[in-house]
Design an enzyme around this catalytic site. Structure first.
Site, short mmCIF file in Angstrom:
data_model
loop_
_atom_site.label_atom_id
_atom_site.label_comp_id
_atom_site.label_asym_id
_atom_site.label_seq_id
_atom_site.Cartn_x
_atom_site.Cartn_y
_atom_site.Cartn_z
N HIS A 50 0.84 -1.20 0.00
CA HIS A 50 0.00 0.00 0.00
C HIS A 50 0.87 1.25 0.00
CE1 HIS A 50 -4.28 -1.41 1.13
NE2 HIS A 50 -3.67 -2.30 0.38
N TYR A 179 -9.48 5.65 7.29
CA TYR A 179 -9.70 5.97 8.71
C TYR A 179 -10.75 7.08 8.74
CZ TYR A 179 -5.33 3.50 9.86
OH TYR A 179 -4.34 2.56 10.02
N PRO A 271 -5.02 0.57 19.09
CA PRO A 271 -4.84 -0.04 17.76
C PRO A 271 -4.65 0.96 16.60
CG PRO A 271 -7.12 -0.26 18.50
CD PRO A 271 -6.35 0.28 19.65
N LYS A 275 0.36 -0.33 15.32
CA LYS A 275 1.77 -0.40 15.72
C LYS A 275 2.11 -1.61 16.61
CE LYS A 275 3.31 3.12 13.55
NZ LYS A 275 3.62 2.72 12.17
N TYR A 363 3.79 6.48 10.17
CA TYR A 363 2.92 5.39 9.74
C TYR A 363 3.71 4.27 9.07
CZ TYR A 363 -1.42 3.17 8.22
OH TYR A 363 -2.45 2.29 8.05
C1 DHB Z 1 -5.99 -2.73 10.84
C2 DHB Z 1 -5.94 -2.45 12.18
C3 DHB Z 1 -5.47 -1.24 12.60
O1 DHB Z 1 -5.40 -0.96 13.91
C4 DHB Z 1 -5.07 -0.27 11.71
O2 DHB Z 1 -4.64 0.93 12.16
C5 DHB Z 1 -5.13 -0.55 10.38
C6 DHB Z 1 -5.59 -1.78 9.95
C7 DHB Z 1 -6.49 -4.04 10.38
O3 DHB Z 1 -6.89 -4.87 11.19
O4 DHB Z 1 -6.48 -4.26 9.16
#
Ligand code: DHB
Length: 369
Positions: A50, A179, A271, A275, A363
């Protein structure tokens, strides 16, 4: 590993470990580590590279061009569960020992040069004598508590919200992650493949999974997505549904004598930004290098430096995960001033290349040093 004998002592069964769904965005550092370790074949075949993602707010998607902002860096979308599966397969191929379903696992005598791990299995107590112990038993594990409380300091923050996640065999709403910041709460559109989607919505920390039917989940997700995405969302039965709490935690130091903590045993991130696995992997990257140095060159300096070196990176990822969480969620304690600041921060982000570069470099993953 390089002539160093290792034994893995695991509380759960392999099936249990492989049934857990976790995040799915690998930083370049973890991708490199997988390749160096010779366990990247399936990831390189099936993983999705990506080059960017979207942040949606005020009913519009705003693009974050990771590659353009970082001079070409990308991330790999490949589920943590798949990484775990590949590591099990590699462990089997090298005839590595995994003792699973071990109960009452406890690192002992870690401040001596003869540490051992005791555990119960099959109704008997066993012990493995060793030179070093890596405490990789997660947030609920005992390793962290083996460090005397007079020595250890714990830094912790909980966020009074959760993430409700759904995995479904439906084509993802977007090729790239979205997001979503929305008055009803955060949402995230992610994926595992061209036919498998992973979606999350912010929920109350007291939310009960049983009250979230698939239908209710899809309806709530749609209400939070920008109109164009909501219109093209393909829904279907969930194949996994779970609620994850949001928490930040760091313990210091992460070495005590011959015990070295790594991963969630040492730190938790919320989450947002995915990370957790990446940090666990960089801990293990540092630790394995330090152990190889000790065994091949009798040089203990990297083991001595492990805690400080890993913590420098951990705190930067903690900061980023905390920042991204606060940027995108509706936090119950936020007052009207906080809400305006949040809006200003989102608008600033997409009006400033400097701000976007900062987001992008975090990121894709900060340097391992
Ligand atoms: C996923 C989980 C995340 O916390 C994130 O920031 C991006 C993707 C996932 O489960 O695909």
């Amino acid at each position: 590993m390089r002539g160093i004998d290792t034994v893995i002592i695991e509380k759960r069964s392999r099936d249990y470990v492989l049934s857990r769904i976790r995040a799915g965005v690998l930083e370049r550092g973890l991708v490199d580590l997988m390749r160096e370790a010779g366990v990247s074949e399936r990831m390189d075949r099936e993983g999705l590279i990506h080059e960017g993602f979207d942040i949606a707010f005020s009913d519009r998607c705003h693009h974050v061009d990771l590659a353009g902002l970082t001079g070409g860096a990308t991330v790999m979308v490949y589920g943590q569960t798949e990484v775990t599966r590949d590591l099990f397969d590699a462990r089997d191929a090298m005839n590595g020992i995994i003792i699973d379903e071990a109960e009452e696992v406890l690192p002992q005598q870690v401040d001596s040069d003869r540490p051992y791990v005791s555990f119960r299995k099959g109704g008997k107590t066993h012990r493995v004598d060793c030179q070093f112990i890596a405490g990789c038993d997660g947030y609920h594990g005992v390793s962290r508590t083996v460090i005397p409380s007079a020595v250890r300091q714990i830094y912790e923050k909980t966020y009074p919200i959760g993430w409700l996640g759904v995995l479904s065999d439906t084509p993802p709403v977007s090729e790239e992650l979205i997001y979503v910041h929305h008055p009803r709460g955060f949402a995230l559109c992610s994926l595992r493949s061209a036919t498998r989607s992973r979606y999350y919505i912010q929920c109350d920390s007291s939310a009960q999974l049983e009250t979230w039917s698939d239908n209710r989940f899809w309806e709530e997700l749609k209400r939070r997505l920008p109109e164009s995405a909501a219109a093209s969302l393909v829904t279907g039965p969930s194949i996994e549904k779970s609620i994850a709490p949001l928490r930040s935690m760091v313990v210091e130091p992460i070495r005590y004598g011959r015990l070295f903590l790594a991963g969630d045993a040492a730190h938790i991130v919320p989450p947002t930004g995915a990370k957790g696995l990446n940090l666990a992997a960089s801990d293990i990257g540092f630790l394995s290098q330090a152990l190889v140095r000790f065994f091949t060159e009798a040089d203990e300096s990297a083991l001595t430096d492990y805690s400080a070196k890993a913590l420098r990176r951990i705190w930067k990822a903690e900061r980023f995960s905390w920042w991204m969480t606060r940027l995108l969620h509706q936090l119950p304690a936020a007052d009207s001033f906080d809400q305006r600041i949040q809006k200003a921060e989102l608008e600033y982000l997409f009006s400033s290349r400097a701000a976007l570069v900062s987001l992008a470099e975090n990121y894709v993953g900060l340097a391992l040093e």
